[in-house]
Scaffold this active site. Structure first.
Site, PDB file in Angstrom:
ATOM      1  N   ASP A 103      75.681  20.080 121.868  1.00 25.06           N
ATOM      2  CA  ASP A 103      75.165  18.798 122.326  1.00 25.06           C
ATOM      3  C   ASP A 103      75.814  18.463 123.665  1.00 25.06           C
ATOM      4  OD1 ASP A 103      74.022  16.237 122.253  1.00 25.06           O
ATOM      5  OD2 ASP A 103      74.373  16.053 120.096  1.00 25.06           O
ATOM      6  N   ASP A 210      71.520  15.208 125.563  1.00 25.45           N
ATOM      7  CA  ASP A 210      71.500  13.808 125.151  1.00 25.45           C
ATOM      8  C   ASP A 210      70.810  12.946 126.218  1.00 25.45           C
ATOM      9  OD1 ASP A 210      72.755  11.920 123.157  1.00 25.45           O
ATOM     10  OD2 ASP A 210      73.650  11.102 124.984  1.00 25.45           O
ATOM     11  N   GLU A 259      66.613  15.199 124.681  1.00 23.64           N
ATOM     12  CA  GLU A 259      66.317  13.932 124.006  1.00 23.64           C
ATOM     13  C   GLU A 259      65.735  12.989 125.052  1.00 23.64           C
ATOM     14  OE1 GLU A 259      68.512  10.475 121.382  1.00 23.64           O
ATOM     15  OE2 GLU A 259      69.488  11.262 123.151  1.00 23.64           O
ATOM     16  N   HIS A 333      70.978  11.611 113.530  1.00 20.38           N
ATOM     17  CA  HIS A 333      72.126  10.733 113.290  1.00 20.38           C
ATOM     18  C   HIS A 333      71.916   9.320 113.841  1.00 20.38           C
ATOM     19  CE1 HIS A 333      72.371  12.197 117.316  1.00 20.38           C
ATOM     20  NE2 HIS A 333      73.264  11.265 117.599  1.00 20.38           N
TER      21      HIS A 333
HETATM   22  C1  GLC Z   1      71.862   9.556 122.099  1.00 24.23           C
HETATM   23  C2  GLC Z   1      72.670   9.927 120.886  1.00 24.23           C
HETATM   24  C3  GLC Z   1      73.315   8.689 120.347  1.00 24.23           C
HETATM   25  C4  GLC Z   1      74.242   8.153 121.401  1.00 24.23           C
HETATM   26  C5  GLC Z   1      73.518   7.944 122.723  1.00 24.23           C
HETATM   27  C6  GLC Z   1      74.487   7.782 123.857  1.00 24.23           C
HETATM   28  O1  GLC Z   1      70.818   8.703 121.811  1.00 24.23           O
HETATM   29  O2  GLC Z   1      71.849  10.574 119.960  1.00 24.23           O
HETATM   30  O3  GLC Z   1      73.998   8.920 119.153  1.00 24.23           O
HETATM   31  O4  GLC Z   1      74.779   6.930 120.996  1.00 24.23           O
HETATM   32  O5  GLC Z   1      72.707   9.034 123.072  1.00 24.23           O
HETATM   33  O6  GLC Z   1      75.125   8.996 124.128  1.00 24.23           O
END
Ligand code: GLC
Length: 554
Positions: A103, A210, A259, A333
């Site tokens: 990640d 991320d 993401e 998560h």
């Molecule tokens: C993404 C992660 C999340 C985190 C955010 C900031 O959405 O999945 O858990 O809080 O990024 O890094």
């Protein structure tokens, strides 16, 4: 074979399993999962049949956002183990044919990161690594004036923090301890490229990025009457920056996933079409907002299945037509458990926990399983806000009340929406701590883990886990699932989602009844039953409550 066919047979034959490291398995009794814990469960994962493990951040971090606040990208937090533990995990996974997906949290670093600390000390090189903006000359700690924009942080409040010693603001789209990096600075991109190469030298073959579509911010710091996200989601130079990262990191052609927050279909086609040389696939979240009234996460409503079907239809059919590639998932998560949310875990726990994966695993794309989902783990049974740990849940418990809800209403909303709903530890057996730890788990397991646990389900050929195993095996066996075309059908009921996959002369029809009532089914009597979540075929033309069924013609 075309580039697109090649890709479909590579990405379409893989299944990724997500491990939330602090909640998977604890080897040293401190109540927090760790890398040796993962290594000890590799046989469980190999038996399930998954190909890659996405492991959430285990790098040094103050843990304000459970590791998504990274203080050093190329080391291991002692909380989770050592670099030797990592090397062991990578080698043991590889020996079982399992790859590791790391990640990469590249939109921001922790404010404890050395780069940010040097910036705070006034070093111009590192000030230029972040989004610092001068405050007004007369700004003071007590009265810093207006921040550069009115953008809202994703965790609530304004997205800027004033630093009196520098008389500057810095941007934090997430927590105040997560400072946004400045991707306009090529030196930052060079640093991140080095991180990717470091982990590849350690045998890592896959990466998850991320919130990576937030990294390109617009010039001139605009504001309007929104929360600001449209200014920086899929931002102005995002494609250029992703291509640059891929080149510098040497990751073109690997199994990568970005993401994408508040993204668009057209952007996602571009992110994932192989001709762009950006990413292999994306996570988009539109389908996980079908129970947000007017897009508001912190209000409750029943999921709208019509909207869900339309979203799947659009993303499945149009990503395919544009040469893009989807990831397929219900949970991670950051999401409450999907069976509690989209299904009925009180009356139809088994059926709804198996309907959801039937619906997505047979689609076109790459399925992701979030730990414990394969057991049918539900949301928590917490009864008070003190039991939650997540920063977002606590912030919103307060904000919801500021918006006019009573504490009881605020609790009900947090209970249904909290990220901790999906973050409590994996239940390995039915004992008090689920054999997750020999100590006290960092977050409590719900009482239902007495029967929803790995040991019980591995002994039961009819378990939710056994069903996931069959779905994974089907993807490996059937080219039509890996690479077939996809077409959504107008089901005979608005509670049903139905679609068809086709490759040459082979056709698969999938039907899922998202309701606790019988619904009419499309004709499939002449097809061969591929998989279904009821033991007997039932009455022709009828889908039973939460029934999911797939037929094949070959
Ligand atoms: C993404 C992660 C999340 C985190 C955010 C900031 O959405 O999945 O858990 O809080 O990024 O890094």
């Amino acid at each position: 074979m075309s580039v697109l066919d090649d890709r479909a047979s590579f990405l379409g034959s893989k299944v990724v399993y997500q491990i939330y490291v602090r909640s998977f398995c604890d080897s040293d009794g401190d109540g927090i999962g760790d890398l040796p814990g993962i290594t000890s469960k590799l046989d469980y994962l190999a038996d399930l049949g998954v190909d890659y493990l996405w492991i959430t951040p285990f790098y040094p971090s103050p843990q304000n956002d459970n590791g998504y606040d990274v203080a050093d990208y190329c080391a291991i937090d002692p909380l989770f183990g050592t670099m030797d533990d990592f090397d062991q995990l990578a080698a043991q996974a590889d020996a079982r044919g399992i790859g590791l997906m790391l990640d990469m949290v590249f939109n921001h670093t922790s404010t404890s990161h050395e780069w940010f600390q040097r910036a705070l000390a006034g070093d111009p090189k590192y000030l230029a690594y972040y989004k610092f903006v001068d405050a007004a000359p007369d700004a003071t700690a007590d009265d810093p004036g207006e921040p550069p924009t009115n953008w809202e942080s994703k965790f609530g409040g304004n997205a800027w923090e004033y630093v009196p010693a520098l008389n500057k603001w810095y941007l934090h789209l997430f927590d105040v301890s997560q400072a946004d990096l400045d991707w306009d600075n090529p030196e930052v991109r060079a640093e991140l490229g080095k991180v990717l190469r470091f982990w590849q030298r350690k045998g890592v073959s896959s990466f998850r990025f991320d919130v990576v579509n937030l990294v390109s911010k617009p010039a001139g710091w605009p504001s309007d009457d929104t929360d600001g996200k449209h200014f920086y989601s899929d931002g102005p130079r995002i494609h250029e920056y992703l291509q640059d990262m891929v080149r510098r990191g040497g990751i073109d052609g690997l199994l990568t996933v970005g993401e994408m927050s508040a993204t668009s279909l057209d952007s996602c086609i571009r992110y994932t079409n192989p001709e762009s040389h950006e990413l292999a696939m994306v996570f988009n979240f539109h389908h996980l907002k079908v129970d947000y009234p007017d897009g508001e996460k912190w209000e409750l409503m029943e999921p709208d299945i019509d909207v869900l079907r339309d979203l799947y239809r659009t993303w499945q059919e149009k990503m395919t037509a544009g040469g893009g590639w989807n990831s397929l998932f219900w949970s991670n998560h950051d999401q409450p458990r999907p069976n509690s949310r989209f299904g009925d875990t009180v009356n139809y726990w088994y059926e709804s926990s198996t309907l959801l994966p039937t619906c997505t695993h047979l689609m076109r794309g790459t399925p992701y399983i979030y730990q414990g989902e394969e057991l049918g783990q539900t949301i928590t049974d917490f009864t008070s806000i003190e039991q939650y740990r997540d920063v977002e849940s606590h912030n919103y418990y307060r904000i919801i009340q500021e918006r006019g809800h009573t504490p009881e209403e605020a609790f009900k909303i947090v209970h249904a929406r909290s990220r901790d709903d999906g973050r409590y530890p994996m239940a390995w057996d039915g004992s008090k701590t689920g054999r997750f730890t020999s100590g006290t788990p960092w977050l409590a397991l719900p009482a239902n883990h007495a029967w929803i646990n790995a040991e019980a389900e591995m002994a039961d050929p009819h378990s939710v886990r056994a069903y996931y195993q069959r779905l994974i095996a089907l993807r490996k066996e059937l080219p039509v699932v890996q690479a077939g075309d996809v077409r959504f059908l107008d089901a005979a009921s608005d509670k049903v989602i139905a679609y068809e996959r086709k490759l040459d002369d082979v056709r698969v029809l999938v039907q899922c009844n998202f309701s606790g009532e019988e619904q009419p089914a499309l004709a499939c009597a002449d097809g061969e039953l591929l998989i279904g979540n009821y033991d007997d075929p039932g009455e022709a033309g009828v889908l039973r409550p939460w029934e999911a069924v797939a037929h094949i013609w070959r």
